[in-house]
Motif scaffolding. Structure first.
Motif, PDB file in Angstrom:
ATOM      1  N   VAL A 147       0.842  -1.190   0.000  1.00  0.00           N
ATOM      2  CA  VAL A 147       0.000   0.000   0.000  1.00  0.00           C
ATOM      3  C   VAL A 147       0.877   1.240   0.000  1.00  0.00           C
ATOM      4  O   VAL A 147       2.089   1.188   0.248  1.00  0.00           O
ATOM      5  N   ALA A 148       0.229   2.361  -0.275  1.00  0.00           N
ATOM      6  CA  ALA A 148       0.946   3.631  -0.326  1.00  0.00           C
ATOM      7  C   ALA A 148       1.555   3.948   1.028  1.00  0.00           C
ATOM      8  O   ALA A 148       0.975   3.660   2.084  1.00  0.00           O
ATOM      9  N   SER A 149       2.736   4.522   1.023  1.00  0.00           N
ATOM     10  CA  SER A 149       3.439   4.831   2.268  1.00  0.00           C
ATOM     11  C   SER A 149       2.875   6.072   2.953  1.00  0.00           C
ATOM     12  O   SER A 149       3.018   6.237   4.168  1.00  0.00           O
ATOM     13  N   VAL A 150       2.245   6.973   2.167  1.00  0.00           N
ATOM     14  CA  VAL A 150       1.659   8.195   2.716  1.00  0.00           C
ATOM     15  C   VAL A 150       0.153   8.166   2.469  1.00  0.00           C
ATOM     16  O   VAL A 150      -0.297   7.947   1.341  1.00  0.00           O
ATOM     17  N   ASP A 151      -0.619   8.392   3.526  1.00  0.00           N
ATOM     18  CA  ASP A 151      -2.080   8.372   3.447  1.00  0.00           C
ATOM     19  C   ASP A 151      -2.566   7.156   2.661  1.00  0.00           C
ATOM     20  O   ASP A 151      -3.106   7.271   1.554  1.00  0.00           O
ATOM     21  N   PRO A 152      -2.417   5.964   3.217  1.00  0.00           N
ATOM     22  CA  PRO A 152      -2.755   4.744   2.483  1.00  0.00           C
ATOM     23  C   PRO A 152      -4.248   4.428   2.432  1.00  0.00           C
ATOM     24  O   PRO A 152      -4.636   3.423   1.832  1.00  0.00           O
ATOM     25  N   VAL A 153      -5.084   5.256   3.050  1.00  0.00           N
ATOM     26  CA  VAL A 153      -6.527   4.998   3.081  1.00  0.00           C
ATOM     27  C   VAL A 153      -7.246   5.995   2.173  1.00  0.00           C
ATOM     28  O   VAL A 153      -7.030   7.209   2.280  1.00  0.00           O
ATOM     29  N   ALA A 154      -8.080   5.460   1.299  1.00  0.00           N
ATOM     30  CA  ALA A 154      -8.902   6.298   0.422  1.00  0.00           C
ATOM     31  C   ALA A 154     -10.351   6.228   0.878  1.00  0.00           C
ATOM     32  O   ALA A 154     -10.892   5.130   1.063  1.00  0.00           O
ATOM     33  N   ARG A 155     -10.951   7.374   1.071  1.00  0.00           N
ATOM     34  CA  ARG A 155     -12.374   7.421   1.404  1.00  0.00           C
ATOM     35  C   ARG A 155     -13.146   7.644   0.110  1.00  0.00           C
ATOM     36  O   ARG A 155     -12.968   8.668  -0.568  1.00  0.00           O
ATOM     37  N   VAL A 156     -14.004   6.675  -0.224  1.00  0.00           N
ATOM     38  CA  VAL A 156     -14.670   6.642  -1.518  1.00  0.00           C
ATOM     39  C   VAL A 156     -16.172   6.729  -1.330  1.00  0.00           C
ATOM     40  O   VAL A 156     -16.763   6.004  -0.515  1.00  0.00           O
ATOM     41  N   LEU A 157     -16.790   7.626  -2.079  1.00  0.00           N
ATOM     42  CA  LEU A 157     -18.246   7.715  -2.126  1.00  0.00           C
ATOM     43  C   LEU A 157     -18.701   6.904  -3.332  1.00  0.00           C
ATOM     44  O   LEU A 157     -18.517   7.313  -4.474  1.00  0.00           O
ATOM     45  N   VAL A 158     -19.256   5.727  -3.068  1.00  0.00           N
ATOM     46  CA  VAL A 158     -19.619   4.820  -4.156  1.00  0.00           C
ATOM     47  C   VAL A 158     -20.916   5.294  -4.814  1.00  0.00           C
ATOM     48  O   VAL A 158     -21.787   5.887  -4.170  1.00  0.00           O
ATOM     49  N   ASP A 159     -21.024   5.005  -6.087  1.00  0.00           N
ATOM     50  CA  ASP A 159     -22.197   5.424  -6.860  1.00  0.00           C
ATOM     51  C   ASP A 159     -23.302   4.389  -6.698  1.00  0.00           C
ATOM     52  O   ASP A 159     -23.620   3.621  -7.607  1.00  0.00           O
ATOM     53  N   VAL A 160     -23.888   4.361  -5.518  1.00  0.00           N
ATOM     54  CA  VAL A 160     -24.986   3.448  -5.197  1.00  0.00           C
ATOM     55  C   VAL A 160     -26.114   4.295  -4.626  1.00  0.00           C
ATOM     56  O   VAL A 160     -25.933   4.962  -3.603  1.00  0.00           O
ATOM     57  N   PRO A 161     -27.303   4.305  -5.272  1.00  0.00           N
ATOM     58  CA  PRO A 161     -28.373   5.214  -4.834  1.00  0.00           C
ATOM     59  C   PRO A 161     -29.192   4.709  -3.663  1.00  0.00           C
ATOM     60  O   PRO A 161     -30.360   5.066  -3.528  1.00  0.00           O
ATOM     61  N   LEU A 162     -28.623   3.888  -2.810  1.00  0.00           N
ATOM     62  CA  LEU A 162     -29.334   3.380  -1.641  1.00  0.00           C
ATOM     63  C   LEU A 162     -29.052   4.297  -0.459  1.00  0.00           C
ATOM     64  O   LEU A 162     -27.887   4.548  -0.121  1.00  0.00           O
ATOM     65  N   ALA A 163     -30.113   4.779   0.160  1.00  0.00           N
ATOM     66  CA  ALA A 163     -29.961   5.806   1.190  1.00  0.00           C
ATOM     67  C   ALA A 163     -29.127   5.326   2.371  1.00  0.00           C
ATOM     68  O   ALA A 163     -28.345   6.098   2.940  1.00  0.00           O
TER      69      ALA A 163
END
Length: 675
Positions: A37-53
């Motif tokens: 994994v990436a050595s700097v900021d290895p976590v990605a916060r992703v907003l998935v394209d799923v229309p479920l509330a």
């Protein structure tokens, strides 16, 4: 079993073994990549394209070392979610995650282009909360689809040299006070907020262009939203005249995916800082936004028809508040929402003086009791209108607004006035031309032998005429004059100057250089007869939009009831007074904008379930449900305006609970444009 099957079995086994080994190698490769994994900021916060509330939140993924440079906030990514590959937006990078288990890795970075700006990402979250929707739905409205070729080859010419002409801007705004002070405030880097009631015979695109120029002179960007493509074209030309070419872009759905994405990238990459467009342009990622403009905010085209149904005015005002930008909400009339902005002190008033309005236009009502013309008052086009049209044709073109499209849109018995209905489906009968027999507007059945079911009479009359029949009548009355129509699919953007009659439906009135010598408003009762909370406000808006196209010193004649408050407001050209009275009536009746409304629409069982699950504020009123047809019913939830945020929160939680339990869907609209 055939003789050759035993020989094939070893070959099939070998193929299966090879496929299994290939899958194993691929799995080991993925695990190895995930481990690195990436050595700097290895976590990605992703907003998935799923229309479920209930899934409307960022999910954490590991960033492989190979994607560390490309996986930046705002880019499109592909991730594994619920057993399948889905698209998403990387909204942030972090050093750690709250998730205790092993994170799945990003599948790939679709494009290194950061298309989701931080301010738009924050705006989408706030809009989703306000309108009880999901961020995925908002982002579909905010970010256009990717066009890979355009993204790779997009480039823009350098804009030419430009110098801000402050004197020309103040001259253009003369008559709208304190317009000059507003421009100076913009040019100095300030963020004034105003509600602007434009005077008749005003070239409003030019005034908007000068406000944009003052903002640009301070080193900031501007965003202008108008109802339709015809208005976009007018503002586009005005901006080109004031700023010069290649200094702004237009964002409209009609531009096509490649052109729209190219113009979007020009804004996203800060190659351009001025945008004009329709409602989708309200999300444009303008760098250093200094001014938002919403023209004709009462037009229903500003209301998004897709979930979560945000309104352009509210989106722009929210951006102005969040980004510290100036705001200009303008139109020839004032909506009750704009009036509320003035009442609360959020914005200040810009408008013409009474003397300025009197110099620009004269409005009268045909059939006024002071005019001794009894026969004229009884006809659809009174004698006074014929006289006004004849006199105006000697000076230039005449605009005639009629609210119905078609030829004869409804029929009734000539003797007893009973509406003529189809014998097959009970739909309304209509005429499509001067020589065609009556036919049903619903099923198309021709009714040549129609007879009134009440009195047996076979004669028909036309209580409502369309624009085609109106043009035919005027063509016979003014035989040597050209008559044009603008309506439906044949809308004229402009017409050349010169003596002519232009018959148009509301919103389809073409612009003529120098303005019309006279404007006639027919069948005003028809717009006022709509069963709608905004009937009077909408009628005045449509009349004023046509009347404002008159030349300076021209005449406007309306045919209708002179005692009606909306027509009286038009005669006095007093949109501010009408909006103030409408607002006072709404406050007394606990209607918007004094309250916050939301509708819940769906199957009766689903609506009942929603009511059971809704944790509404204590002061909430439940109105209904009522049947709205097609097996659906609608419930209205009303709360005081101060509890509007609580209602949105409760509705959002309702959507999440129903989504997680997979209950039958319901459609929720917060602040619907009409009821």
């Amino acid at each position: 079993m055939t003789e050759d099957q035993p020989e094939l079995l070893p070959g099939l086994v070998r193929q299966q073994v090879k496929a299994s080994q290939a899958r194993a190698r691929e799995t080991r490769a993925r695990k190895a990549a995930a481990a690195a994994v990436a050595s700097v900021d290895p976590v990605a916060r992703v907003l998935v394209d799923v229309p479920l509330a209930h899934l409307d939140r960022p999910f954490d993924y590991a960033v492989p070392e190979s994607m560390a440079d490309a996986a930046q906030p705002g880019v499109r990514v592909k991730v594994r979610f619920a057993g399948q590959d889905v698209d998403g937006y990387l909204v942030a990078r972090a050093a750690s995650s709250d998730h205790t288990g092993q994170l799945a890795s990003l599948r790939r970075v679709i494009s290194p282009e950061p298309v989701l700006a931080p301010q738009v990402a924050a705006l989408s979250a706030e809009l989703a909360e306000r309108y009880a929707g999901s961020r995925a739905d908002v982002l579909r409205l905010a970010v256009p689809q990717r066009h890979a070729t355009t993204e790779k080859d997009a480039s823009w010419p350098e804009p030419g040299e430009w110098r801000h002409d402050a004197a020309a801007g103040e001259a253009a705004w003369t008559g709208h006070e304190p317009g000059a002070a507003y421009l100076r405030h913009l040019a100095s880097g300030g963020s004034p907020r105003a509600v602007w009631a434009a005077a008749p015979a005003t070239d409003w695109p030019l005034l908007v262009a000068h406000a944009v120029a003052a903002t640009l002179a301070s080193g900031r960007g501007a965003l202008v939203c108008v109802p339709d493509g015809k208005d976009v074209a007018r503002v586009d030309r005005a901006l080109a005249d004031v700023l010069g070419p290649e200094r702004h872009v237009t964002l409209t759905a009609e531009a096509g995916p490649a052109r729209r994405y190219r113009d979007f990238l020009a804004i996203s990459r800060d190659a351009r800082r001025v945008v004009v467009g329709t409602r989708g342009a309200s999300f444009a990622p303008v760098h250093d936004l200094g001014l938002v403009v919403c023209w004709d905010d009462g037009d229903d085209l500003h209301a998004e028809p897709r979930a979560p149904y945000p309104h352009t005015r509210e989106t722009l005002l929210l951006r102005a508040e969040r980004e510290g930008a100036a705001a200009l909400v303008g139109g020839f009339v004032r909506t009750v929402e704009s009036e509320y902005l003035l009442r609360t002190g959020w914005a200040q008033e810009l408008g013409p003086s009474r003397e300025e309005v009197r110099r620009r236009v004269t409005v009268s009502i045909a059939g006024d009791p002071s005019i001794k013309d009894v026969h004229g008052r009884a006809s659809r086009i009174p004698r006074e209108v014929h006289t006004a049209v004849r006199d105006a044709l000697a000076q230039g073109p005449v605009l005639v607004q009629t609210p119905r499209l078609g030829y004869v849109t409804s029929l009734a018995c000539e003797r007893c006035r009973t509406p003529a209905r189809c014998g097959a489906c009970q739909g309304p009968l209509a005429l499509t031309g001067p020589t065609t027999p009556p036919a049903c507007r619903w099923c198309g059945t021709v009714a040549e032998d129609w007879a009134c079911p009440e009195c047996g009479h076979r004669g028909l009359r036309a209580p409502v005429l369309g624009d085609a029949r109106t043009a035919e009548e005027l063509g016979r009355a003014f035989a040597n004059t050209r008559v044009r129509t603008s309506s439906g699919d044949a809308v004229l953007a402009t017409v050349p100057p010169g003596p002519q009659i232009v018959v148009a439906t509301p919103g389809a009135e073409p612009v003529v250089e120098g303005g019309y010598a006279a404007v006639v408003l027919l069948d005003t009762w028809l717009l006022l007869s709509r069963i709608d909370l905004r009937a009077g406000e909408e009628a005045l808006r449509r009349w004023a939009g046509a009347a404002a196209l008159v030349a300076r010193g021209g005449r406007v004649v309306a045919v209708g009831d002179p005692a009606h408050p909306a027509l009286q407001a038009l005669v006095r050209w007093d949109p501010a007074g009408f909006a103030a009275r409408e607002t006072a009536d709404r406050v007394e009746a606990h209607l918007p904008p004094a309250s916050r409304l939301a509708t819940i629409t769906g199957d009766p069982g689903a609506v009942d379930d929603a009511v059971t699950l809704l944790a509404a504020p204590a002061a909430a009123e439940l109105l209904g449900p009522v049947d709205v047809g097609e097996g659906e019913c609608r419930l209205v939830v009303r709360v005081p305006r101060a509890q509007g945020a609580q209602l949105s929160t409760a509705l959002g939680e309702l959507q999440r609970v129903r989504s997680s339990r997979k209950l039958d869907p319901v459609r929720i609209q917060v602040d619907p444009p009409t009821l």
